[in-house]
Design a protein around this motif. Structure first.
Motif, PDB file in Angstrom:
ATOM      1  N   GLN A  49     -45.833   9.760  20.385  1.00  9.18           N
ATOM      2  CA  GLN A  49     -44.303   9.541  20.268  1.00  9.18           C
ATOM      3  C   GLN A  49     -43.948   8.020  20.528  1.00  9.18           C
ATOM      4  N   LEU A  50     -44.686   7.353  21.359  1.00  8.42           N
ATOM      5  CA  LEU A  50     -44.487   5.847  21.653  1.00  8.42           C
ATOM      6  C   LEU A  50     -44.972   5.220  20.543  1.00  8.42           C
ATOM      7  N   ASN A  51     -46.004   5.470  19.825  1.00 10.38           N
ATOM      8  CA  ASN A  51     -46.425   4.671  18.664  1.00 10.38           C
ATOM      9  C   ASN A  51     -45.645   4.990  17.545  1.00 10.38           C
ATOM     10  N   PHE A  52     -45.020   6.312  17.359  1.00 11.34           N
ATOM     11  CA  PHE A  52     -44.310   6.747  16.419  1.00 11.34           C
ATOM     12  C   PHE A  52     -42.822   5.800  16.326  1.00 11.34           C
ATOM     13  N   ALA A  53     -42.210   5.558  17.554  1.00 14.89           N
ATOM     14  CA  ALA A  53     -41.106   4.995  17.527  1.00 14.89           C
ATOM     15  C   ALA A  53     -41.219   3.550  17.451  1.00 14.89           C
ATOM     16  N   GLN A  54     -42.581   2.758  17.986  1.00 16.65           N
ATOM     17  CA  GLN A  54     -42.546   1.413  17.575  1.00 16.65           C
ATOM     18  C   GLN A  54     -42.801   1.432  16.205  1.00 16.65           C
ATOM     19  N   LYS A  55     -43.432   2.140  15.507  1.00 19.82           N
ATOM     20  CA  LYS A  55     -43.643   2.094  14.057  1.00 19.82           C
ATOM     21  C   LYS A  55     -42.328   2.047  13.344  1.00 19.82           C
ATOM     22  N   LEU A  56     -41.549   3.036  13.689  1.00 22.96           N
ATOM     23  CA  LEU A  56     -40.497   3.306  12.929  1.00 22.96           C
ATOM     24  C   LEU A  56     -39.463   1.924  13.105  1.00 22.96           C
ATOM     25  N   ARG A  57     -39.404   1.517  14.581  1.00 19.21           N
ATOM     26  CA  ARG A  57     -38.665   0.142  14.786  1.00 19.21           C
ATOM     27  C   ARG A  57     -39.104  -0.717  14.155  1.00 19.21           C
TER      28      ARG A  57
END
Length: 325
Positions: free
Chosen positions: A297-305
């Motif tokens: 989820q941390l990686n997902f949030a970073q990529k979305l940002r």
């Protein structure tokens, strides 16, 4: 309590209830349609006059079958197995519908071949007519079976609080209130003739979260806010079987929102979760919700940002206590 001795009486009761404003399925009449007086169900069988079953009786049968299983096991030591049995009923409808779809596709291919090789002979004309009738009959039966499956799936959702989802593959029909679509089918289907079914057009809202989560109202409230602003949204999730993703999928089923489930592609090995995140981001979502979970989820949030996607982040600490939730 009303007692019924046959499905005709039960169907009549349901029709009367419908007239008094009780909300029941209204899809049967439009699915159980006879396009022709004759029917043909296989290549070798002769066309015959065979009516479709009465739609209200079929509705009554599906309703009685599904609800009875929950009712007879409720408040007993076998109550927990009612969900598994009901899932089996839904899946049976689904598998039969898929087999009908395969036979329909075969007939359609043959019909296409005949259309491309025109012949003036009577034999050709009879074969063309029979193949078209076969394709038409199978299409009608498949639509009726999908209607029964979707009705059973809705009862399953109401009774369990979770949407019915097949073990593998996709579940798509024109009557679905929420489409459960396997991500690989979704991506591959862009080049298929059924593109609008498997790749519904609309703004994508991405969602991912951990498997440990109890406050469903916190997530439902935010999803409701997004759906109010984006009524044609499609929810793309990371397909976790429990926790946040399951909560979001249940919300979508209750609101009639289409869902695209991005399951892990095991062929990618250890990087499967990261590849899945990339695939969802590549859909260019217009908004996203990420709940605290793991490094995925941390990686997902970073990529979305990094992609400039408006992001709503929820942490475990924001939940109400389990008892309050």
């Amino acid at each position: 309590m009303n007692k019924f001795t046959d499905f005709t009486a039960l169907a009549a009761f349901l029709e009367e209830a419908r007239d008094h404003g009780i909300d029941t399925s209204n899809e049967y009449a439009s699915s159980f349609i006879e396009e022709s007086e004759m029917a043909k169900l296989s290549v070798v069988s002769e066309p015959e006059k065979a009516d479709m079953p009465d739609p209200f009786q079929v509705e009554a049968a599906v309703d009685l079958m599904m609800r009875t299983m929950f009712d007879v096991l409720r408040d007993t030591r076998m109550e927990e197995f009612a969900k598994d049995l009901a899932w089996g009923f839904c899946n049976s409808f689904h598998m039969v519908a898929k087999r009908l779809e395969g036979r329909e596709d075969d007939a359609a291919r043959k019909l296409g071949e005949l259309a491309r090789t025109f012949d003036t002979s009577e034999i050709y004309a009879n074969e063309l007519e029979d193949t078209q009738l076969l394709c038409q009959t199978l299409e009608g039966c498949r639509a009726a079976m999908e209607c029964m499956r979707d009705h059973a799936a809705e009862i399953y959702r109401v009774e369990t609080g979770q949407p019915f989802s097949t073990v593998k593959g996709s579940r798509v029909s024109t009557k679905l209130s929420a489409s459960m679509i396997d991500a690989r089918d979704y991506l591959a289907s862009r080049a298929r003739t059924r593109r609008e079914q498997f790749a519904p057009e609309g703004p994508v809202v991405a969602f991912s979260g951990g498997q440990e989560w109890h406050d469903h109202e916190l997530l439902w409230d935010r999803l409701d806010q997004i759906a109010k602003r984006i009524p044609s949204m499609i929810l793309a999730t990371t397909a976790q079987a429990k926790g946040c993703d399951a909560i979001a999928t249940a919300w979508a089923a209750s609101r009639g929102i289409k869902v695209v489930q991005f399951k892990l592609d095991r062929s990618q090995g250890a990087k499967a979760a990261w590849v899945r995140n990339d695939r969802i981001v590549n859909l260019k979502p217009v908004e996203a919700i990420v709940c605290e979970g793991s490094g995925v989820q941390l990686n997902f949030a970073q990529k979305l940002r990094a992609a400039g996607v408006p992001l709503h982040v929820f942490r475990r600490a924001q939940q109400r206590s389990a008892a309050a939730a």
